[in-house]
Design an enzyme around this catalytic site. Sequence first.
Site, mmCIF file in Angstrom:
data_model
loop_
_atom_site.group_PDB
_atom_site.id
_atom_site.type_symbol
_atom_site.label_atom_id
_atom_site.label_comp_id
_atom_site.label_asym_id
_atom_site.label_seq_id
_atom_site.Cartn_x
_atom_site.Cartn_y
_atom_site.Cartn_z
ATOM 1 N N HIS A 278 -3.197 -5.823 2.148
ATOM 2 C CA HIS A 278 -2.317 -6.863 2.683
ATOM 3 C C HIS A 278 -2.956 -8.242 2.728
ATOM 4 C CE1 HIS A 278 0.222 -3.605 4.896
ATOM 5 N NE2 HIS A 278 0.395 -3.604 3.595
ATOM 6 N N ASP B 242 -4.049 1.324 11.479
ATOM 7 C CA ASP B 242 -3.613 1.962 10.242
ATOM 8 C C ASP B 242 -4.770 1.811 9.260
ATOM 9 O OD1 ASP B 242 -2.538 2.959 7.961
ATOM 10 O OD2 ASP B 242 -0.837 1.582 7.842
ATOM 11 N N GLU C 118 1.676 -9.165 6.759
ATOM 12 C CA GLU C 118 2.488 -8.821 7.932
ATOM 13 C C GLU C 118 2.268 -9.783 9.091
ATOM 14 O OE1 GLU C 118 1.627 -4.698 8.747
ATOM 15 O OE2 GLU C 118 2.797 -4.017 7.022
ATOM 16 N N HIS D 214 8.385 -0.917 9.708
ATOM 17 C CA HIS D 214 8.651 -1.929 8.686
ATOM 18 C C HIS D 214 7.804 -1.658 7.448
ATOM 19 C CE1 HIS D 214 5.060 -4.713 10.013
ATOM 20 N NE2 HIS D 214 4.704 -3.464 9.948
ATOM 21 N N LYS E 54 9.789 5.388 7.348
ATOM 22 C CA LYS E 54 10.196 4.198 6.602
ATOM 23 C C LYS E 54 11.372 4.606 5.718
ATOM 24 C CE LYS E 54 5.505 2.205 6.070
ATOM 25 N NZ LYS E 54 4.290 2.264 5.206
ATOM 26 N N GLU F 72 -3.308 5.797 12.191
ATOM 27 C CA GLU F 72 -2.429 6.119 11.057
ATOM 28 C C GLU F 72 -3.247 6.256 9.774
ATOM 29 O OE1 GLU F 72 0.873 3.374 10.734
ATOM 30 O OE2 GLU F 72 0.921 3.613 8.558
ATOM 31 N N SER G 222 0.861 -1.180 0.000
ATOM 32 C CA SER G 222 0.000 0.000 0.000
ATOM 33 C C SER G 222 0.898 1.231 0.000
ATOM 34 C CB SER G 222 -0.922 -0.003 1.220
ATOM 35 O OG SER G 222 -0.195 0.166 2.411
ATOM 36 N N ASP H 154 1.517 8.447 7.282
ATOM 37 C CA ASP H 154 2.414 7.528 6.569
ATOM 38 C C ASP H 154 2.408 7.929 5.088
ATOM 39 O OD1 ASP H 154 3.670 5.398 5.306
ATOM 40 O OD2 ASP H 154 2.124 3.924 5.770
ATOM 41 N N LYS I 184 6.740 0.200 14.648
ATOM 42 C CA LYS I 184 5.684 -0.662 14.103
ATOM 43 C C LYS I 184 6.357 -1.736 13.272
ATOM 44 C CE LYS I 184 2.790 0.317 10.539
ATOM 45 N NZ LYS I 184 1.597 0.714 9.745
ATOM 46 N N GLU J 3 -4.938 -2.251 9.175
ATOM 47 C CA GLU J 3 -4.247 -2.848 10.326
ATOM 48 C C GLU J 3 -4.924 -2.476 11.641
ATOM 49 O OE1 GLU J 3 -0.111 -1.533 10.097
ATOM 50 O OE2 GLU J 3 -0.179 -1.760 7.912
HETATM 51 P P1 PGA Z 1 3.050 -1.160 3.177
HETATM 52 O O1 PGA Z 1 2.125 -1.171 4.464
HETATM 53 O O2 PGA Z 1 4.424 -1.532 3.582
HETATM 54 O O3 PGA Z 1 2.375 -2.151 2.287
HETATM 55 O O4 PGA Z 1 2.986 0.253 2.630
HETATM 56 C C1 PGA Z 1 2.529 -0.681 5.698
HETATM 57 C C2 PGA Z 1 1.821 0.581 6.038
HETATM 58 O O5 PGA Z 1 0.944 1.061 5.285
HETATM 59 O O6 PGA Z 1 2.122 1.145 7.079
HETATM 60 ZN ZN ZN Z 2 0.564 2.815 6.782
#
Ligand code: PGA
Ligand code: ZN
Length: 399
Positions: free
Chosen positions: A144, A230, A194, A353, A325, A273, A40, A300, A376, A153
């Site tokens: 996911h 999230d 995940e 992650h 990230k 998030e 995503s 994010d 996270k 999430e």
């Molecule tokens: P992604 O998901 O690594 O697929 O972007 C994690 C997130 O959205 O935080």
């Molecule tokens: Zn996210």
Amino acid sequence: LVSDVRLRRVLDSRGNPTVEADVLTESGGFGRAAAPSGASTGEYEAVELPPGEAIANAREDAIPRLVGQVYAGNQREVDAALNAADGTDDFSGIGANSAVAISMAAAKAGADVLGAPLFQHLGGAFRGENFPVPLGNVVGGGEHAADATHIQEFLAAPVGAPNVADAVFANAAVHEAVADLLDERGVPCGKGDEGAWAPSIDDAEAFEIVEEATELVEDEVGFEVGFGLDVAAAELYDADEGVYRYGDDERTTDEQIEYIAELVDEYDLVYVEDPLDEDDYESYATLTDRVGHRTLVCGDDLFVTNTERLSTGIELGAGNSILIKPNQIGTLTDAFDAVELAVRNGYDPVISHRSGETEDTTIAHLAVATDAPFIKTGAVGGERTAKLNELIRIADDAL
Ligand code: PGA
Ligand code: ZN
């Protein structure tokens, strides 16, 4: 000085190829790291190239600027060389996947030369006293997992844990409690990318189950275990119609703000998030005004670890937290700069992650090095426990 950089394709947790880098130094230092990969992904992230292409381009353009030219321990110099080699503002030249793998491998080689653990090399001698609270994905769907929750999430958040090991085990216990509760309800399910349970239930039922699971574990462990989300709302947002789509249901932007604010109240969410679309700073600001005093509103896809986008958010009051990230921006230097800008402006950094991961543990060290209040990185699964167990080792002074 860097004496060699080797790049190869290795497997990530989804079974896709990703870039791994080895950095060697003239003094015998060695570091190895691999790039994670999102599903995503935010629209404004640095560009991940197909691994073969990223490797070929980095071999041609980046490695000559590193070997014999820069010290592995001088992270800013390494990362400046990567940026210069790339020549674009989104790493579409050598690929953010090559860049981040080399950047992190150089940091590890720099630490190796010093004989220091990575968190200490990155954070300095006085780091390592505070530990991040791990946010653990226990139920999820979105991009996911097929045919599961719309919200991407549901994250256990053991905010009252006395130490990082107790926090890590509490999240695993919530993950297990969720499985028991699903089983009691006769809901079969597999896992998402995940490691979270990915049942085919609606979001309302997921809230019930996660609330019950966190309460059960809270009673067991005797400290506060909350939860957060999230939403990954950019994936739900239909820009043409201006609505958020939850299967057949839809919410206007105002209704989405109202919905999230109600969820924060009803479930005492400690973390939310990406509750809104990645282009909608204004609505982020509205929601932050409403609930920002009692929960983290974390960007994010909104911020993509990018200081320019974070600056816009700070100006407008959008969010009070940023997800970090390293592969969204391509280098550790830029990830650190984003953390610093955040902290200076009262935004909590959350080190994260990706859904596609490897055994690499760099983000555990990054979280300790930056004193981040949260990390996270999932609750179970080898590529997730690699980071969680590394946090336990750091806390135990066992590196
Ligand atoms: P992604 O998901 O690594 O697929 O972007 C994690 C997130 O959205 O935080
Ligand atoms: Zn996210």
